[in-house]
Enzyme design. Structure first.
Site, PDB file in Angstrom:
ATOM      1  N   GLY A   1       2.944  -2.501   5.493  1.00 35.27           N
ATOM      2  CA  GLY A   1       1.341  -2.876   6.164  1.00 35.27           C
ATOM      3  C   GLY A   1       1.205  -3.867   6.777  1.00 35.27           C
ATOM      4  O   GLY A   1       2.035  -4.983   6.786  1.00 35.27           O
TER       5      GLY A   1
ATOM      6  N   ASN B   1       1.490  -7.114  -5.156  1.00 34.59           N
ATOM      7  CA  ASN B   1       1.952  -5.535  -5.539  1.00 34.59           C
ATOM      8  C   ASN B   1       2.905  -6.038  -6.283  1.00 34.59           C
ATOM      9  O   ASN B   1       3.793  -6.637  -6.034  1.00 34.59           O
ATOM     10  CB  ASN B   1       2.042  -4.991  -4.318  1.00 34.59           C
ATOM     11  CG  ASN B   1       2.678  -3.580  -4.719  1.00 34.59           C
ATOM     12  OD1 ASN B   1       2.895  -3.217  -6.041  1.00 34.59           O
ATOM     13  ND2 ASN B   1       2.947  -2.408  -3.728  1.00 34.59           N
TER      14      ASN B   1
ATOM     15  N   THR C   1       3.955   3.637  -0.961  1.00 36.90           N
ATOM     16  CA  THR C   1       5.175   3.964  -1.938  1.00 36.90           C
ATOM     17  C   THR C   1       4.739   5.015  -2.471  1.00 36.90           C
ATOM     18  O   THR C   1       5.354   5.991  -2.575  1.00 36.90           O
ATOM     19  CB  THR C   1       5.822   2.634  -2.222  1.00 36.90           C
ATOM     20  OG1 THR C   1       5.854   1.744  -1.329  1.00 36.90           O
ATOM     21  CG2 THR C   1       7.072   3.115  -2.936  1.00 36.90           C
TER      22      THR C   1
ATOM     23  N   SER D   1       6.177  -4.290  -4.761  1.00 34.08           N
ATOM     24  CA  SER D   1       6.014  -4.181  -3.262  1.00 34.08           C
ATOM     25  C   SER D   1       7.378  -3.669  -2.500  1.00 34.08           C
ATOM     26  O   SER D   1       8.401  -4.592  -2.684  1.00 34.08           O
ATOM     27  CB  SER D   1       5.361  -5.508  -2.756  1.00 34.08           C
ATOM     28  OG  SER D   1       5.122  -5.596  -1.412  1.00 34.08           O
ATOM     29  N   SER D   2       7.272  -3.010  -1.475  1.00 36.09           N
ATOM     30  CA  SER D   2       8.545  -2.617  -0.983  1.00 36.09           C
ATOM     31  C   SER D   2       8.760  -3.603   0.169  1.00 36.09           C
ATOM     32  O   SER D   2       7.718  -4.316   1.128  1.00 36.09           O
ATOM     33  CB  SER D   2       8.346  -1.361  -0.107  1.00 36.09           C
ATOM     34  OG  SER D   2       7.711  -0.424  -0.831  1.00 36.09           O
TER      35      SER D   2
ATOM     36  N   SER E   1      -0.339  -3.968   2.073  1.00 35.25           N
ATOM     37  CA  SER E   1       0.614  -4.101   1.003  1.00 35.25           C
ATOM     38  C   SER E   1      -0.287  -3.929  -0.303  1.00 35.25           C
ATOM     39  O   SER E   1      -1.003  -4.414  -0.464  1.00 35.25           O
ATOM     40  CB  SER E   1       1.121  -5.510   0.943  1.00 35.25           C
ATOM     41  OG  SER E   1       2.046  -5.664  -0.248  1.00 35.25           O
ATOM     42  N   GLY E   2       0.302  -2.981  -1.204  1.00 34.22           N
ATOM     43  CA  GLY E   2      -0.213  -2.716  -2.564  1.00 34.22           C
ATOM     44  C   GLY E   2      -1.335  -1.516  -2.347  1.00 34.22           C
ATOM     45  O   GLY E   2      -2.208  -1.350  -3.233  1.00 34.22           O
TER      46      GLY E   2
HETATM   47  N1  LIG Z   1      -1.918   7.379  -6.674  1.00 36.06           N
HETATM   48  C1  LIG Z   1      -1.803   6.131  -7.373  1.00 36.06           C
HETATM   49  N2  LIG Z   1      -2.203   6.217  -8.565  1.00 36.06           N
HETATM   50  C2  LIG Z   1      -1.940   5.370  -9.660  1.00 36.06           C
HETATM   51  N3  LIG Z   1      -1.703   4.174  -9.281  1.00 36.06           N
HETATM   52  C3  LIG Z   1      -1.425   3.966  -8.030  1.00 36.06           C
HETATM   53  C4  LIG Z   1      -1.315   4.899  -7.003  1.00 36.06           C
HETATM   54  N4  LIG Z   1      -1.143   4.330  -5.936  1.00 36.06           N
HETATM   55  C5  LIG Z   1      -0.898   3.087  -6.133  1.00 36.06           C
HETATM   56  N5  LIG Z   1      -0.814   2.839  -7.404  1.00 36.06           N
HETATM   57  C6  LIG Z   1      -0.726   1.586  -8.036  1.00 36.06           C
HETATM   58  O1  LIG Z   1      -0.632   0.445  -6.931  1.00 36.06           O
HETATM   59  C7  LIG Z   1       0.763  -0.263  -7.073  1.00 36.06           C
HETATM   60  C8  LIG Z   1       0.889  -0.308  -5.628  1.00 36.06           C
HETATM   61  O2  LIG Z   1       1.358   0.703  -5.068  1.00 36.06           O
HETATM   62  P1  LIG Z   1       2.486   0.648  -3.770  1.00 36.06           P
HETATM   63  O3  LIG Z   1       2.512   2.160  -3.419  1.00 36.06           O
HETATM   64  O4  LIG Z   1       3.750   0.048  -4.299  1.00 36.06           O
HETATM   65  O5  LIG Z   1       1.767   0.002  -2.789  1.00 36.06           O
HETATM   66  P2  LIG Z   1       2.323  -0.242  -1.094  1.00 36.06           P
HETATM   67  O6  LIG Z   1       3.409   0.448  -1.170  1.00 36.06           O
HETATM   68  O7  LIG Z   1       1.240   0.191  -0.352  1.00 36.06           O
HETATM   69  O8  LIG Z   1       2.525  -1.867  -0.988  1.00 36.06           O
HETATM   70  C9  LIG Z   1       1.390   0.619  -7.563  1.00 36.06           C
HETATM   71  O9  LIG Z   1       2.405   0.168  -8.288  1.00 36.06           O
HETATM   72  C10 LIG Z   1       0.664   1.400  -8.701  1.00 36.06           C
HETATM   73  O10 LIG Z   1       0.607   0.699  -9.789  1.00 36.06           O
HETATM   74 MG   LIG Z   2       5.476  -0.269  -0.714  1.00 37.38          MG
END
Ligand SMILES: Nc1ncnc2c1ncn2[C@@H]1O[C@H](COP(=O)(O)OP(=O)(O)O)[C@@H](O)[C@H]1O
Ligand SMILES: [Mg+2]
Length: 1079
Positions: free
Chosen positions: A387, A157, A112, A160-161, A107-108
């Protein structure tokens, strides 16, 4: 020309972990860190992309980047998620292979975000057009809606989804998107009623309260204040960097784009409001007469408002919170609910309401975005699922989530290895088996239908009798005790008996990603996921179409006594479906890693990353990939990249690429075991070999660059030289032209000048000639005219009257002249030369003639007169003339002598006998004989002496005796001096040195001075041998007396006795002569 680059260019660390040398966990982590520190967040393991969450926006997702990665080979550019997206999209479009993109990670970790990047890339590169753009927009806009309802802030996060999402995007044969289908998995609905510390409820609640207008809020009977609602945790209501109000507008907008009707949106919001209201309903206990506890709604206002919102009869709902009806075999039994049960019922309703709403949203979106055409579609699936989660307190949700991740790992292993294997088979390369951890055993532990944990749970839930979480754990302890990956304190496996890290109420599973301790509390309940039938029926009765839809089981007509499937079973089924779905597709992996727990950029927590690397099995991934061959490349790009290393392949290889590569490898003497030739690719076993090739290439490129530089510089200089030469020719041509023009102008003007001078000169010459000619002609004309005139006049003159005048004039003149001459003849004066008379002239014009005639007449008269003279007379006159020439106007004595005739021989010597003796003494003829006074030199007294002059000498003789006293030859006489006065003194000066001069000069006095001197002079003049005698006439002259010179001075006014002259010696030097004053 397209520039061919490669992943291998400008690498930081290595871009592909397969090339890591040596391969170890440390070097792996070091490589990740190095790349992360240089903002290289993407790294490959073969075709798998590792993505590190940068926690900051990087400039690598621009439209330029999209263009850069578009239609490029996977290894051509540095690692990027776009490369993977492009690869997937192109093999979907060009090779007709359905694709799935599997995004995994904690997660984080950025799953997404990664899924959004993939979708936006695909949207950017696929076809364009009005219809296509609408589809794209709808697909992309489904995200904000789902995120608002399905995402929440967690400690890991901020966004977070809280659900799993799998989206199939459908394309037509051209690769244009047609639509999509979204599947959602297990929303974390417990969050609706309770959130862990530091976390928040789903975004939509906060967005609605901050972003909706007052009017909307009023309609929804809501207040803006978060603290008014029990379901909203307050400690992290506001999230940094999240603008709920703005997001609300975005969501509304997105809903509109996706195709929600206005009333649908309203219904959705009403449901959200109802959930909030539901949370505020509180219960109080009330004892009933039969002794059982009952619950009553404390403050009915919220209940009332909620019922109004959903169109439910308040009493129905109120009753549903107080009673529970159990139907069994056509029997209906109603029991009352105590307060705890009432709260349980309330929360169950809220959770169900919300999760059903979410499911409805997904299906509503699907309705909008589903492909219209019925033709065969190509599909690209994007899986963004929660995750692996390990919390301090792990419950049923974590169990389910981790189960899902196990399944994904399973599919990863299967697909990756299968893929690899297939490739070797395809390429005809021998396959060697590789050892790796297969997590199938863990999956089996969970999902096995006979003795899997999920099956045990279901069994427990369905079992009649008392069912608790503890009985469930007991069951596990008996059944799974022997399993390697199951750990429990109370299992029969004695090795955990003393494990204090394992509490009694928990069991532990060794997941592929690590051990996770699960607390059994709540497992049964959550699996059951019970909603009392009274509540669902109450909901069904609502006068609200959406609510009615959401609770179909509440329909009394369709009462179903069969229990609905448990949550675990539901999930297992859907995961099974998903897995089957994924297996039909070509997988593309994105493995997300989060670098730190603080959501901070630039921090790389090694232990954290190390853990993720381990459980994601990345090292194994690399090993599997390298077990066969570390590197593979199609023949064409390989030959293109290394062809400069061999003379035979450089610069062009004509022939099949494979043969080219073979020649190349043979030439480079790469050991045969280091590589194999596949059908379309070369497989390189060891990264070292590749690096050897790379190094050689780098050196060679430098040489080539130098060569290119050399040739370019040469070319540049040459072309510059040629240009300059050409320019010089042009310049000199122009200059020469200019110079020649200038010279030509000069010559021309000079020529013109010369010409003009010449022409002028010629013209003048001609003019002169013509003028001369003209003058000549004129002259000729004039002359001839005159000539003719003269001729004519001559001929005609006699006829002219004008001649008469002249003739008359000449005649008259002749007459006058005649008369004049005749008159003159008659009045002629006498023939005496001294006659001065001459007749007067009659006419003036005869002046000249008259004077001339007079002169001629006088001359003629004188000639006549002279003609009368005898010789003697003539001589006398000659003497007289001579005397006049000598003395006239010079001596006062002269005028008196004129009238005296020169007698000469006054003494008549020859006749006078007295002078006989004397006469005889003189043999010459005597020219003059006279008596003179000889002045005594001493006293001035005179002595008479006879003076005789002959032709040859002067004689002085005594008067009385006639004796010659002195005889001086004439040549001895130098000169004669006389005075100007009327005296008769004269001095005979003798030539010095002559014989006569001895006695000195003679100073004499005579009465016939003029005659004496004239005759002396005359002898001198006639004698040819003698010089002319000088006659000095002056009143003072010197006389030589013997030795002395005496000055004779004549003074006027002398003696008183009249006319005589006295002479006196004054002194030695002076003899003074006094003469009478001339009047
Ligand atoms: N490629 C990226 N560039 C900039 N920031 C990112 C990137 N990927 C993730 N982040 C940062 O990390 C945070 C968490 O990402 P997210 O995709 O929501 O995580 P997950 O879905 O794996 O829980 C996002 O809100 C963003 O702030
Ligand atoms: Mg997510």
């Amino acid at each position: 020309m397209e520039v061919k680059t490669s992943l291998l260019d400008n690498m930081i660390g290595v871009g592909d972990m397969v090339l890591l040398e040596p391969l170890s966990e440390d070097s792996f982590l070091e490589n990740l860190r190095k790349r992360f520190d240089h903002s290289e967040i993407y790294t490959y393991i073969g075709s798998v992309v590792i993505s590190m969450n940068p926690y900051r926006s990087l400039p690598i997702f621009t439209p330029d980047k999209v263009e850069e990665y578009r239609n490029r080979n996977f290894y051509e550019l540095s690692p990027h998620i776009y490369a993977l997206a492009d690869e997937a999209y192109r093999s979907l479009r060009d090779q007709d292979k359905d694709q799935c993109i599997l995004i995994t990670g904690e997660s984080g970790a950025g799953k997404t975000e990664a899924s959004k990047l993939v979708m936006s890339y695909v949207a950017a590169v696929c076809g364009k057009g009005q219809e296509v753009n609408k589809v794209k927009e709808q697909l992309l806009q489904s995200n904000p809606v789902l995120e608002a309802f399905g995402n929440a802030k967690t400690v890991r996060n901020d966004n977070s989804s809280r659900f799993g999402k799998y989206m199939d995007i459908e394309f037509d044969f051209k690769g244009d998107p047609l639509g999509g289908v979204i599947s959602n998995y297990l929303l974390e609905k417990s969050r609706v009623v309770k959130q862990p510390r530091g976390e928040r409820n789903f975004h939509v609640f906060y967005q609605l309260l901050s972003g909706a207008s007052d009017d909307t809020l009023k309609k929804l009977k809501l207040e803006r204040d978060f603290s008014k609602y029990n379901y909203l945790s307050l400690d992290s209501a506001a999230v940094n960097g999240l603008d709920d109000a703005a997001n609300f507008r975005t969501v509304r907008n997105a809903m509109q784009i996706v195709g929600f009707m206005e009333d649908e949106v309203q219904s959705v919001l009403e449901l959200v409001a109802a959930v909030l209201k539901l949370g505020n309903i509180e219960f109080k206990p009330e004892s009933r007469c039969n002794g059982t506890d009952e619950s009553r709604v404390k403050d009915k206002n919220d209940l009332k408002e909620m019922c109004e919102l959903l169109g439910i009869e308040q009493s129905v709902l109120e009753r549903a919170f107080s009673y529970r009806t159990v139907e069994a075999k056509l029997e209906k039994v109603s029991t009352t609910l105590n307060v705890a049960q009432a709260y349980y019922a309330r929360d169950a309703l809220a959770k169900n309401l919300y999760s059903r709403l979410f499911t409805w949203l997904v299906s509503r979106i699907n309705e909008s975005i589903k492909a219209q055409a019925k033709t065969r579609h190509k599909v690209m699936g994007v899986l963004d699922i929660y995750g692996f989660e390990i919390f301090e307190d792990n419950s049923f949700e974590q169990f389910i989530i981790n189960y899902c991740n196990e399944k994904l790992q399973q599919i990863f292993i299967e697909l990756t290895l299968r893929e690899e294997q297939e490739e070797y088979v395809r390429e005809g390369i021998e396959w060697t088996n590789i050892e790796y951890f297969n997590n199938a055993i863990i999956c089996d532990l969970i999902e096995n239908n006979q003795n899997g944990i999920l099956a045990m749970l279901d069994e427990e839930c369905l079992r009649p009798g008392t069912v608790t979480d503890e009985t469930f754990l007991d069951k596990l302890n008996t059944i799974c005790a022997e399993h390697q990956h199951f750990e429990s304190r109370l299992s029969k496996n004695s090795k955990f008996l003393t494990d204090h890290s394992l509490p009694h109420s928990c069991f532990r599973i060794q997941h592929y990603a690590g051990k996770v301790l699960y607390r059994v509390e709540g497992f049964v309940d959550k699996n059951n996921d019970l909603l009392y039938r009274d509540l669902s029926q109450a909901m069904y009765k609502a006068n609200h179409s959406l609510i009615k839809q959401l609770f179909p089981e509440g329909n009394p007509a369709k009462v179903n006594l069969k229990r609905p499937p448990t949550a675990g079973t539901q999930f297992k089924t859907s995961v099974g479906t998903l897995m089957r779905n994924l297996q039909t597709k070509n997988p593309n992996y994105i493995r997300c890693i989060k670098p730190n727990d603080k959501k901070a950029s630039h921090i790389f927590t090694e232990s954290l990353v190390c853990h993720q690397v381990r459980y994601l099995g990345l090292m194994e991934n690399v090993r599997v990939r390298r077990a066969g061959y570390a590197f593979r490349q199609a023949y064409e790009p390989c030959l293109e990249r290394y062809k400069m290393l061999c003379k035979k392949t450089w610069p062009h290889w004509r022939g099949p690429a494979r043969e080219g590569v073979e020649v190349l490898m043979a030439d480079l003497q790469v050991p045969a075991e280091e590589f194999s030739y596949g059908r379309s690719k070369i497989f390189i076993r060891n990264p070292r070999t590749l690096f050897f090739l790379e190094e050689r290439r780098r050196q060679c490129l430098q040489d080539l660059a130098a060569l290119i530089q050399k040739i370019y510089r040469g070319w540049k200089c040459r072309s510059r030289f040629l240009l300059m030469k050409k320019s010089q020719v042009v310049v000199s041509a122009w200059y020469r032209r200019y110079a020649q023009q200038k010279k030509y102008k000069q010559v021309k003007s000079a020529t013109t000048v010369v010409q003009s001078y010449t022409r002028g000169w010629q013209a003048r010459k001609l003019l002169r000639e013509l003028k001369y000619q003209k003058r000549c002609e004129e002259a000729v004309t004039t002359i001839s005219a005159f000539w003719h005139g003269t001729q004519v006049r001559r001929e005609y003159r006699k006829f002219f009257r004008a001649n008469a005048g002249k003739k008359i004039y000449e005649f008259t003149i002749q007459r006058i002249m005649q008369k004049y001459f005749l008159g003159l003849k008659s009045s002629m004066p006498s023939m005496s030369p001294i006659d001065r008379k001459w007749p007067a002239r009659p006419y003036r014009f005869l002046d000249g003639v008259h004077t001339e005639l007079r002169r001629i007449f006088h001359l003629w008269r004188c000639k006549k007169y002279r003609g009368q003279f005898t010789e003697e007379r003539k001589a006398v006159y000659e003497e007289k003339l001579e005397a006049s020439e000598i003395f006239k106007d010079k001596k006062a004595l002269y005028p008196s002598s004129v009238s005296q005739p020169f007698k000469g021989d006054y003494l008549e010597i020859s006749k006078n006998p007295k002078y006989q003796k004397l006469n005889s003494a003189v043999d010459e003829k005597v020219l003059l004989a006279d008596v003179v006074n000889k002045i005594n030199r001493a006293n001035g007294k005179g002595t008479a002496r006879i003076f005789l002059l002959t032709k040859k000498s002067v004689l002085l003789a005594d008067q009385k005796t006639g004796q010659v006293k002195a005889s001086v030859p004439l040549p001895d006489v130098a000169s004669v001096s006389v005075s100007t006065q009327s005296d008769g003194f004269f001095a005979l000066k003798l030539k010095e040195g002559s014989a006569s001069a001895v006695k000195g000069d003679f100073l004499l006095s005579s009465e016939h001075l003029i005659e004496i001197i004239t005759k002396l002079h005359r002898i001198g003049a006639t004698a040819a041998d003698r010089e002319q005698l000088n006659v000095d006439i002056s009143d003072e002259f010197l006389v030589q007396f013997k030795q002395d010179k005496v000055c004779v001075k004549f003074i006027q006014g002398g003696p008183k006795n009249g006319s005589s002259v006295s002479c006196k010696r004054k002194n030695n030097r002076l003899l003074e002569v006094s003469v009478p004053t001339t009047a």
